[in-house]
Scaffold this motif. Structure first.
Motif, short mmCIF file in Angstrom:
data_model
loop_
_atom_site.label_atom_id
_atom_site.label_comp_id
_atom_site.label_asym_id
_atom_site.label_seq_id
_atom_site.Cartn_x
_atom_site.Cartn_y
_atom_site.Cartn_z
N ILE A 163 23.86 -122.64 -0.51
CA ILE A 163 24.78 -122.56 -1.54
C ILE A 163 26.12 -122.50 -0.78
CG2 ILE A 163 25.76 -120.60 -3.30
CD1 ILE A 163 22.56 -119.83 -3.66
N ARG A 164 27.17 -123.18 -1.26
CA ARG A 164 28.49 -123.07 -0.61
C ARG A 164 29.61 -123.23 -1.77
NH1 ARG A 164 30.23 -129.19 1.42
NH2 ARG A 164 30.74 -129.10 -0.62
N PHE A 165 30.52 -122.21 -1.35
CA PHE A 165 31.76 -122.11 -2.07
C PHE A 165 32.84 -122.76 -1.28
CE2 PHE A 165 35.59 -120.11 -2.83
CZ PHE A 165 35.67 -119.92 -4.22
N ARG A 166 33.50 -123.49 -1.85
CA ARG A 166 34.67 -124.17 -1.10
C ARG A 166 35.98 -124.04 -1.99
NH1 ARG A 166 37.93 -128.62 -1.98
NH2 ARG A 166 36.67 -128.98 -3.85
N TRP A 167 36.97 -123.67 -0.99
CA TRP A 167 38.42 -123.58 -1.88
C TRP A 167 39.42 -124.28 -0.73
CZ3 TRP A 167 41.53 -118.60 -0.63
CH2 TRP A 167 42.89 -118.83 -1.43
N THR A 168 39.95 -125.19 -1.38
CA THR A 168 41.00 -125.75 -0.63
C THR A 168 42.17 -125.18 -0.78
OG1 THR A 168 39.91 -127.98 -0.52
CG2 THR A 168 42.28 -128.15 -0.19
N PHE A 169 42.83 -124.05 -0.18
CA PHE A 169 43.86 -123.54 -0.54
C PHE A 169 45.41 -124.19 -0.24
CE2 PHE A 169 42.26 -121.67 3.22
CZ PHE A 169 43.12 -121.66 4.08
N GLN A 170 45.08 -125.22 0.69
CA GLN A 170 46.30 -126.11 1.22
C GLN A 170 45.83 -127.48 1.68
OE1 GLN A 170 48.66 -123.90 3.89
NE2 GLN A 170 48.63 -125.85 5.37
N PRO A 171 46.28 -128.65 1.58
CA PRO A 171 45.55 -129.85 1.74
C PRO A 171 45.46 -130.02 3.20
CG PRO A 171 47.65 -130.33 0.37
CD PRO A 171 47.74 -128.78 0.74
N GLY A 172 44.10 -130.21 3.42
CA GLY A 172 43.40 -130.33 4.90
C GLY A 172 42.99 -129.03 5.37
N THR A 173 43.24 -127.80 4.66
CA THR A 173 42.72 -126.58 5.01
C THR A 173 41.68 -125.92 3.99
OG1 THR A 173 44.91 -126.35 6.11
CG2 THR A 173 43.46 -124.27 5.86
N ASP A 174 40.70 -126.05 4.24
CA ASP A 174 39.37 -125.50 3.22
C ASP A 174 38.82 -124.09 3.99
OD1 ASP A 174 39.87 -128.21 3.01
OD2 ASP A 174 38.04 -128.29 1.79
N LEU A 175 38.41 -123.20 2.94
CA LEU A 175 37.73 -122.05 3.20
C LEU A 175 36.28 -122.27 2.62
CD1 LEU A 175 37.40 -119.08 4.31
CD2 LEU A 175 38.01 -118.62 1.65
N PHE A 176 35.23 -122.20 3.27
CA PHE A 176 34.13 -122.22 2.85
C PHE A 176 33.18 -121.11 3.21
CE2 PHE A 176 33.27 -126.72 2.18
CZ PHE A 176 34.24 -127.57 3.08
N LEU A 177 32.43 -120.62 2.04
CA LEU A 177 31.60 -119.61 2.27
C LEU A 177 30.02 -119.95 1.94
CD1 LEU A 177 33.34 -116.93 0.12
CD2 LEU A 177 33.11 -117.07 2.42
N ILE A 178 29.06 -120.08 2.92
CA ILE A 178 27.99 -120.75 2.94
C ILE A 178 26.91 -119.69 3.16
CG2 ILE A 178 26.39 -122.47 4.05
CD1 ILE A 178 28.96 -123.63 4.97
N TYR A 179 25.66 -119.76 2.37
CA TYR A 179 24.42 -118.92 2.25
C TYR A 179 23.25 -119.84 2.46
CZ TYR A 179 20.91 -115.86 0.83
OH TYR A 179 19.58 -115.28 0.77
N ASN A 180 22.45 -119.71 3.60
CA ASN A 180 21.35 -120.69 3.51
C ASN A 180 20.00 -119.53 3.61
OD1 ASN A 180 22.36 -123.01 4.32
ND2 ASN A 180 23.17 -122.24 6.04
N ARG A 181 19.14 -119.93 2.99
CA ARG A 181 17.87 -119.05 3.04
C ARG A 181 16.66 -120.00 2.87
NH1 ARG A 181 14.17 -115.46 3.72
NH2 ARG A 181 13.73 -114.20 2.02
N GLY A 182 15.67 -119.72 3.58
CA GLY A 182 14.53 -120.41 3.71
C GLY A 182 13.13 -119.46 3.51
N TRP A 183 12.24 -120.10 2.65
CA TRP A 183 10.94 -119.57 2.62
C TRP A 183 9.80 -120.22 3.04
CZ3 TRP A 183 14.86 -119.90 -0.86
CH2 TRP A 183 15.41 -118.67 -1.38
N ASN A 184 8.82 -119.58 3.62
CA ASN A 184 7.72 -120.42 4.22
C ASN A 184 6.38 -119.75 3.58
OD1 ASN A 184 5.73 -121.58 5.76
ND2 ASN A 184 6.61 -121.30 7.83
N TRP A 185 5.68 -120.65 3.05
CA TRP A 185 4.53 -120.20 2.64
C TRP A 185 3.16 -120.56 3.25
CZ3 TRP A 185 8.04 -121.95 -1.20
CH2 TRP A 185 8.72 -120.61 -2.19
N ILE A 186 3.31 -120.96 4.52
CA ILE A 186 1.96 -121.36 5.32
C ILE A 186 1.14 -120.00 5.58
CG2 ILE A 186 1.28 -122.35 7.38
CD1 ILE A 186 3.39 -124.16 7.27
#
Length: 186
Positions: A163-186
Motif C-alpha cells: 500500500i503506497r501513499f504518494r504526495w508530490t508537494f513540489q515538482p520533482g519532490t515526492d513523499l511516499f508512505l509505504i506499507y508492505n505485508r506478507g502472509w505465508n500459509w505453508i
C-alpha cells in the motif's frame, strides 16, 4: 532516486533483485556440488539429484513462442484483456494464460483484477504456477494518490500486499508512505 525519478529507481531495484537471485542460484548449485563430493568421500553417500544438480542445465536455448491477445477499448469504464502464449521454454514447453478485468467508475478510481496460469514441462519436472493480483488506485488530484497492490501465488502459498501513499508537494519532490505485508500459509 530523487534525481533520476521513480521509474528509473524501480527498474534499478528490480535489476538488482534479479542479479542477486541469479547469483544466489549459481552459488547454491556450486555449494551443493562441494557438499555432495564431501558426503561421497566421507560417508559414501550422494545427495539426491534434486539437491545436487541445477534444475535447468547450462547451455544456449532458443525460444519459439506463439502469442494471441485481445483487449477492449481503453476509454470504457471497464476493460477486458487476455491472452495465451505457448512454445518452447528452456529444454521443455511453457503455456501461459493471462486475463484481467479493469474497472474505472470515475477518473479518480481504478481497480484491476488479473490472473495468470503458467504451465510448464521441463526435463527436471513439471510445474503449474497460478497468480492472482488485485490493484486499486484512488487519486484525489494529480499530486496525491493512494494505491494498493495485492498478489497471491500457489507455488509459495503467499499473499502479499503493498500500500503506497504518494504526495508530490513540489515538482520533482515526492513523499511516499509505504506499507508492505506478507502472509505465508505453508
Amino acid at each position: 532516486y530523487a534525481t533520476m525519478g521513480e521509474l528509473t529507481a524501480w527498474m534499478i531495484g528490480w535489476n538488482l533483485i534479479l542479479e542477486y537471485a541469479v547469483s544466489n542460484m549459481a552459488v547454491a548449485v556450486g555449494f551443493s556440488a562441494h557438499v555432495n563430493h564431501i558426503m561421497n568421500g566421507v560417508f559414501w553417500f550422494n545427495l539426491p539429484r534434486e539437491l545436487s544438480e541445477p534444475a535447468i542445465a547450462a547451455g544456449s536455448y532458443t525460444y519459439d513462442r506463439f502469442h494471441a491477445y485481445f483487449d477492449t477499448a481503453y476509454r470504457r469504464k471497464w476493460i477486458l484483456e487476455g491472452g495465451v502464449s505457448t512454445g518452447t521454454f528452456y529444454d521443455g514447453h511453457l503455456t501461459q494464460v493471462q486475463g484481467s478485468f479493469s474497472l474505472k467508475p470515475s477518473p479518480r478510481f481504478t481497480a484491476v483484477l488479473s490472473g495468470e496460469i503458467d504451465s510448464g514441462r521441463l526435463s527436471g519436472g513439471n510445474f503449474v504456477q497460478r497468480l492472482l493480483m488485485l490493484r486499486a488506485t484512488y487519486s484525489w488530484n494529480p499530486d496525491v494518490d493512494l494505491s494498493a497492490f495485492t498478489q497471491y501465488d500457489n507455488e509459495s502459498d503467499n499473499l502479499g500486499t503493498n500500500i503506497r501513499f504518494r504526495w508530490t508537494f513540489q515538482p520533482g519532490t515526492d513523499l511516499f508512505l509505504i506499507y508492505n505485508r506478507g502472509w505465508n500459509w505453508i
